[in-house]
Design a protein around this motif. Structure first.
Motif, PDB file in Angstrom:
ATOM      1  N   HIS A 247       0.814  -1.218   0.000  1.00 18.07           N
ATOM      2  CA  HIS A 247       0.000   0.000   0.000  1.00 18.07           C
ATOM      3  C   HIS A 247       0.847   1.267   0.000  1.00 18.07           C
TER       4      HIS A 247
ATOM      5  N   ARG B  23      -0.846   9.017   7.940  1.00 18.81           N
ATOM      6  CA  ARG B  23      -2.206   8.530   7.684  1.00 18.81           C
ATOM      7  C   ARG B  23      -2.442   7.212   8.421  1.00 18.81           C
TER       8      ARG B  23
ATOM      9  N   PRO C 296     -10.834   4.094   3.911  1.00 11.88           N
ATOM     10  CA  PRO C 296     -11.062   5.122   2.880  1.00 11.88           C
ATOM     11  C   PRO C 296     -10.998   6.559   3.406  1.00 11.88           C
ATOM     12  N   HIS C 297     -11.321   6.755   4.680  1.00 12.09           N
ATOM     13  CA  HIS C 297     -11.273   8.096   5.264  1.00 12.09           C
ATOM     14  C   HIS C 297      -9.827   8.595   5.387  1.00 12.09           C
TER      15      HIS C 297
ATOM     16  N   PHE D 160      -7.082   6.995   3.799  1.00 14.96           N
ATOM     17  CA  PHE D 160      -6.367   6.740   2.541  1.00 14.96           C
ATOM     18  C   PHE D 160      -7.338   6.895   1.362  1.00 14.96           C
ATOM     19  N   PRO D 161      -7.854   8.097   1.144  1.00 19.81           N
ATOM     20  CA  PRO D 161      -8.887   8.268   0.108  1.00 19.81           C
ATOM     21  C   PRO D 161      -8.412   7.954  -1.311  1.00 19.81           C
ATOM     22  N   ASP D 162      -7.114   8.080  -1.557  1.00 17.49           N
ATOM     23  CA  ASP D 162      -6.588   7.854  -2.908  1.00 17.49           C
ATOM     24  C   ASP D 162      -5.891   6.503  -3.058  1.00 17.49           C
ATOM     25  N   THR D 163      -5.981   5.675  -2.015  1.00 21.96           N
ATOM     26  CA  THR D 163      -5.309   4.367  -2.046  1.00 21.96           C
ATOM     27  C   THR D 163      -6.324   3.274  -1.739  1.00 21.96           C
ATOM     28  N   PRO D 164      -6.705   2.494  -2.752  1.00 25.06           N
ATOM     29  CA  PRO D 164      -7.665   1.410  -2.469  1.00 25.06           C
ATOM     30  C   PRO D 164      -7.041   0.326  -1.592  1.00 25.06           C
TER      31      PRO D 164
END
Length: 197
Positions: A52, A61, A125-126, A128-132
């Motif tokens: 990740h 984060r 998601p909160h 790491f919004p740009d990392t699935p």
């Protein structure tokens, strides 16, 4: 009357000849009047952080995500009096006279670690919004009881010292690697040798 009959029928059905298998289950309870610590630790988190692309040495984060999960655990289980964490680990200290799940070890450990793990995935998601999230993270947990106030203080001091040592090591290690002057394997050997010199 119909309701009572239904309850009696259900009770008879539940008492089957196979119920004896429950006798093989262990029901270990924490010793009374002891401090109980549940330590949750990420499993194979080196692989997880690489997959990740976590920032090194500390991804803020990820640290905030761990704190949010610990906060959720403490709100759910109010018998926790203090928590301490770093990296992919958190320790939760239960009240000395806790009656949570009648002090049953397996129940307490499994509930805390599963609640922590599910929060990690849900809150991802909160933070790491740009990392699935590529695959679900896994945490293991263990429980230890400590009989005295001094013991629990020493446990917390040990974890605090570990935080300091690991953070100092990781900061130095990644500063050397990111400088581009040494390869990570070479840096690792230099730092290991420095620990024993």
């Amino acid at each position: 009357v119909a309701r009572r009959r239904l309850c009696l029928i259900y009770f008879k059905m539940a008492k089957s000849k196979y119920e004896y298998v429950k006798e093989f289950e262990e029901d270990i309870k924490f010793l009374p009047n002891t401090w109980t610590v549940i330590r949750i630790d990420g499993r194979s988190f080196h692989k997880f952080t690489d997959a990740h692309k976590f920032a090194k040495p500390n991804d803020e984060r990820a640290l905030h995500l761990m704190n949010a999960c610990a906060e959720a655990v403490m709100k759910e289980y109010t018998e926790i009096v203090i928590a301490i964490g770093h990296s992919d680990e958190f320790s939760f200290v239960l009240r000395r006279n806790t009656t949570l799940f009648q002090r049953r070890e397996i129940k307490i450990v499994s509930c805390l670690v599963s609640f922590f793990s599910s929060n990690y995935a849900m809150k991802w998601p909160h933070f790491f919004p740009d990392t699935p999230l590529l695959y679900p993270p896994t945490f293991d947990a263990r429980a230890v009881t400590y009989p005295s106030y001094q013991n629990i203080r020493d446990y917390l001091s040990w974890r605090q010292a570990d935080v300091h040592i690991n953070n100092l090591y990781n900061t130095c290690f990644w500063a050397l690697v990111q400088s581009g002057k040494v390869r990570s394997s070479t840096t690792m050997m230099r730092m290991i040798c420095s620990l024993f010199s």
